[in-house]
Enzyme design. Structure first.
Site, PDB file in Angstrom:
ATOM      1  N   HIS A   1       0.820  -1.359  -0.005  1.00  0.00           N
ATOM      2  CA  HIS A   1      -0.097  -0.005  -0.114  1.00  0.00           C
ATOM      3  C   HIS A   1       0.713   1.338   0.154  1.00  0.00           C
ATOM      4  O   HIS A   1       1.647   1.181   0.772  1.00  0.00           O
ATOM      5  CB  HIS A   1      -0.927  -0.034   1.195  1.00  0.00           C
TER       6      HIS A   1
ATOM      7  N   HIS B   1       4.783   3.466  12.439  1.00  0.00           N
ATOM      8  CA  HIS B   1       3.665   4.177  12.809  1.00  0.00           C
ATOM      9  C   HIS B   1       4.120   5.061  14.004  1.00  0.00           C
ATOM     10  O   HIS B   1       3.250   5.824  14.484  1.00  0.00           O
ATOM     11  CB  HIS B   1       2.439   3.398  13.490  1.00  0.00           C
TER      12      HIS B   1
ATOM     13  N   ASP C   1       6.645   0.750   6.509  1.00  0.00           N
ATOM     14  CA  ASP C   1       5.238   0.497   6.241  1.00  0.00           C
ATOM     15  C   ASP C   1       4.515   1.567   5.042  1.00  0.00           C
ATOM     16  O   ASP C   1       4.102   2.706   5.846  1.00  0.00           O
ATOM     17  CB  ASP C   1       4.596   0.856   7.575  1.00  0.00           C
TER      18      ASP C   1
ATOM     19  N   ASP D   1      -0.224   4.235   1.008  1.00  0.00           N
ATOM     20  CA  ASP D   1      -0.616   5.327   1.722  1.00  0.00           C
ATOM     21  C   ASP D   1       0.144   5.071   3.263  1.00  0.00           C
ATOM     22  O   ASP D   1       0.697   4.089   3.568  1.00  0.00           O
ATOM     23  CB  ASP D   1      -2.214   5.420   2.253  1.00  0.00           C
TER      24      ASP D   1
ATOM     25  N   ASP E   1       1.521 -10.182   1.704  1.00  0.00           N
ATOM     26  CA  ASP E   1       1.453  -8.711   1.751  1.00  0.00           C
ATOM     27  C   ASP E   1       2.190  -8.592   3.072  1.00  0.00           C
ATOM     28  O   ASP E   1       2.995  -9.433   3.565  1.00  0.00           O
ATOM     29  CB  ASP E   1      -0.271  -8.891   2.430  1.00  0.00           C
TER      30      ASP E   1
ATOM     31  N   GLU F   1      -5.045   1.751   2.901  1.00  0.00           N
ATOM     32  CA  GLU F   1      -4.906   0.631   3.620  1.00  0.00           C
ATOM     33  C   GLU F   1      -4.844   1.096   5.250  1.00  0.00           C
ATOM     34  O   GLU F   1      -5.533   0.492   5.954  1.00  0.00           O
ATOM     35  CB  GLU F   1      -3.747  -0.115   3.341  1.00  0.00           C
ATOM     36  N   GLU F   2      -4.262   2.126   5.325  1.00  0.00           N
ATOM     37  CA  GLU F   2      -4.282   2.650   6.663  1.00  0.00           C
ATOM     38  C   GLU F   2      -5.672   2.942   7.486  1.00  0.00           C
ATOM     39  O   GLU F   2      -5.910   3.246   8.665  1.00  0.00           O
ATOM     40  CB  GLU F   2      -3.465   3.860   6.762  1.00  0.00           C
TER      41      GLU F   2
HETATM   42 ZN   LIG Z   1       1.075  -1.047   6.519  1.00  0.00          ZN
END
Ligand SMILES: [Zn+2]
Ligand SMILES: *[C@@H]1O[C@H](CO)[C@@H](O)[C@H](O)[C@H]1NC(C)=O
Ligand SMILES: *[C@@H]1O[C@H](CO)[C@@H](O)[C@H](O)[C@H]1NC(C)=O
Ligand SMILES: *[C@@H]1O[C@H](CO)[C@@H](O)[C@H](O)[C@H]1NC(C)=O
Length: 506
Positions: free
Chosen positions: A126, A466, A158, A128, A219, A192-193
């Site tokens: 992903h 994150h 990520d 985003d 994934d 995705e987030e």
């Molecule tokens: Zn992720």
């Protein structure tokens, strides 16, 4: 990892601190090299290293942030689409690669292999990222700066490492005139987030309606863990074969409003607070050993230092004790049970008014051995108060456990690829993801869903996902590109070699 369900992406990793393992009946899966000749990583030239590094840097500089469902930075995402087209012209102009946009900003590439009879697979990522402000970062999160061999920036772990790693691998294959034999899809979601509803879900629906079935899908998810699992000194790789489920409940208590000078015995706030407190005082039962976490501990048993190796090799005896120890830390407790988190509490209108409403939101993450229904039933039993109305905001069951035995094509291809590219890893085992990923939208396309990011994580790195100062070492990123290069080539195998026959005998 998804912000809402996996905002504690950290937990995905920390949860692994818990991982252990046992009976070595499965030794074959753990310590023997996979069947067949091993492909040696092909070195990249200095120019290629420069190219792949600059391509990732440019990607990190585009702030493709997702704030909430329906609120994503669409202009940055458009810019990102133009960017990948610019840096990977070979991919976009190849006669056997078809590119299309889905849901506005997500990308779906279909790579047509030379043998249309082989079932295709999918590489998922992903574009985003979760928000990041400059505060607390050593370098601004979207500046793409490098320090001590690390590229810093939101998305470096990520998941722009995967987006760019996959496309870079494809670009290098095309440059070497390699046409894959087996077809595959590259799906790059843009939300995705914040749920994946506009990206991954639409891509999955599109493929499903075209009758596509996948041999397997890989994934983001678990990774190579170096010193993360307590009691294991050497690096191990975990491949996620399932994800916990989730339920979000709204609890509401409604009472007649009135003046605070003549209060009732109990207000809506008091009633709801008591209910919420009961939920916290009565955690969901420990299910340690009843779910797929058992296989993880079993397969890693020999990696633990003495005496943990003995304990983990004999979980038939020690599971209750190990389970109890894991409960001590929130990060490991998450592997043992369905967790309960009270996340919102809203009530009251004025200092001298009896509150008409009190509302609370509770989020549960469901252990793979439990279901939404079971958790709801237990919750009702613990609250045991009809005045508390329970409404389900969102719920999904833990994801089915993907096959990971010797005959599982996708799992074995991934294992082989990890062995080739991360040859310094001492064991590979299946694991449970505590957070959720876009892969859950693809359940109708395959039962073989694997979650593995080709990244090398030390304990101190867990909080960067994150969190502050997310970064990837350039050496690790090169290995990530190698990982996808090898994975694509290994997947060309029409089927797994029969046991005890190596590739060159075939
Ligand atoms: Zn992720
Ligand atoms: C999207 O979220 C950001 C950050 O919370 C906020 O500043 C912005 O106003 C939101 N935009 C919309 C359209 O809701
Ligand atoms: C609580 O929930 C009720 C019913 O969903 C809603 O009408 C009310 O506005 C909410 N109150 C607060 C304080 O959130
Ligand atoms: C899978 O198919 C079923 C039945 O057609 C449908 O109800 C469900 O929403 C689909 N699941 C996903 C994740 O798309």
């Amino acid at each position: 990892m998804m912000a809402r369900c996996g905002r504690a992406a950290v937990l995905v990793w920390l949860g692994l601190v818990a991982i252990g393992v046992t009976a070595l009946l499965r030794v074959g899966l753990v310590s023997e090299p996979p069947q067949g000749a091993r492909r040696r990583p092909v070195g990249f030239s200095a120019l290629e290293k420069e190219q792949l590094r600059e391509a990732l840097r440019g990607a990190v500089k585009i702030p493709t942030v997702s704030f909430s469902p329906g609120n994503v930075t669409t202009s940055a995402m458009e810019e990102f689409g133009a960017y990948i087209q610019k840096v990977f012209p070979r991919v976009f102009s190849s006669s056997f690669v078809h590119h299309e946009m889905v849901g506005g900003y997500s990308h779906l590439f279909t790579v047509h292999g030379s043998d249309p009879h082989l079932q295709p697979y999918m590489l998922l990522a992903h574009l985003d990222v979760v928000p990041a402000s400059d505060e607390g970062w050593e370098v601004p999160p979207f500046s793409g700066q490098e320090r001590d061999g690390f590229l810093y920036g939101r998305g470096t772990l990520d998941n722009k490492n995967a987006v760019m790693g996959i496309l870079q691998a494809m670009d290098f294959l095309l440059k070497r005139n390699h046409r894959p034999i087996r077809s595959f899809y590259i799906a790059i979601g843009h939300d995705e987030e914040v749920s994946g509803h506009d990206g991954a879900r639409k891509i999955a629906a599109k493929l499903e309606s075209a009758g596509v079935r996948l041999a397997f899908l890989i994934d983001e998810g678990l990774a190579v863990l170096d010193g993360v699992v307590k009691g294991i000194k050497r690096p191990v790789a975990l491949v996620g074969t399932t994800e916990k489920g989730s339920i979000t409940l709204t609890l509401t208590v409604q009472r007649d409003p009135g003046h605070s000078s003549v209060p009732p015995k109990e207000t809506s706030i008091g009633i709801l607070a008591a209910a919420v407190s009961r939920l916290e005082q009565n955690p969901m039962p420990s299910l340690f050993g009843k779910g797929p976490e058992l296989a993880t501990f079993e397969q890693l048993a020999t990696q633990f230092t003495f005496p943990l190796n003995i304990v983990m090799a004999n979980l038939w005896l020690f599971a209750p004790v190990v389970g109890r120890i894991l409960e001590w830390e929130p990060s490991t407790n998450a592997l043992v049970r369905t967790t309960t988190a009270v996340t919102l509490f809203q009530a009251g209108v004025k200092a001298n008014i009896i509150p008409p409403f009190a509302n609370a939101t509770v989020n549960f993450r469901i252990h793979p051995a439990q279901t939404v229904e079971e958790v709801l039933e237990l919750t009702r039993a613990v609250i045991a108060d009809d005045r508390v109305k329970i409404r389900v905001q969102e719920a999904f069951n833990p994801l089915p456990v993907s096959p990971h035995d010797e005959g599982s094509f996708g799992f074995q291809i991934i294992r082989r690829t990890i062995h080739e590219v991360f040859s310094d890893v001492s064991a590979i085992a299946p694991g449970v993801c505590i957070g959720n990923t876009d892969s859950r939208h693809y359940l109708n396309l395959t039962s073989s869903i694997y979650r593995f990011s080709p990244i090398w994580l030390k304990a101190e790195d867990l909080g960067r996902i994150h969190g502050l100062n997310e970064r990837i070492s350039l050496e690790t990123y090169e290995r990530g590109v190698q990982f996808y290069l090898h994975l694509i080539q290994n997947s060309d195998l029409p089927e797994l070699p029969k046991p005890h026959k190596s590739l060159h005998e075939l």
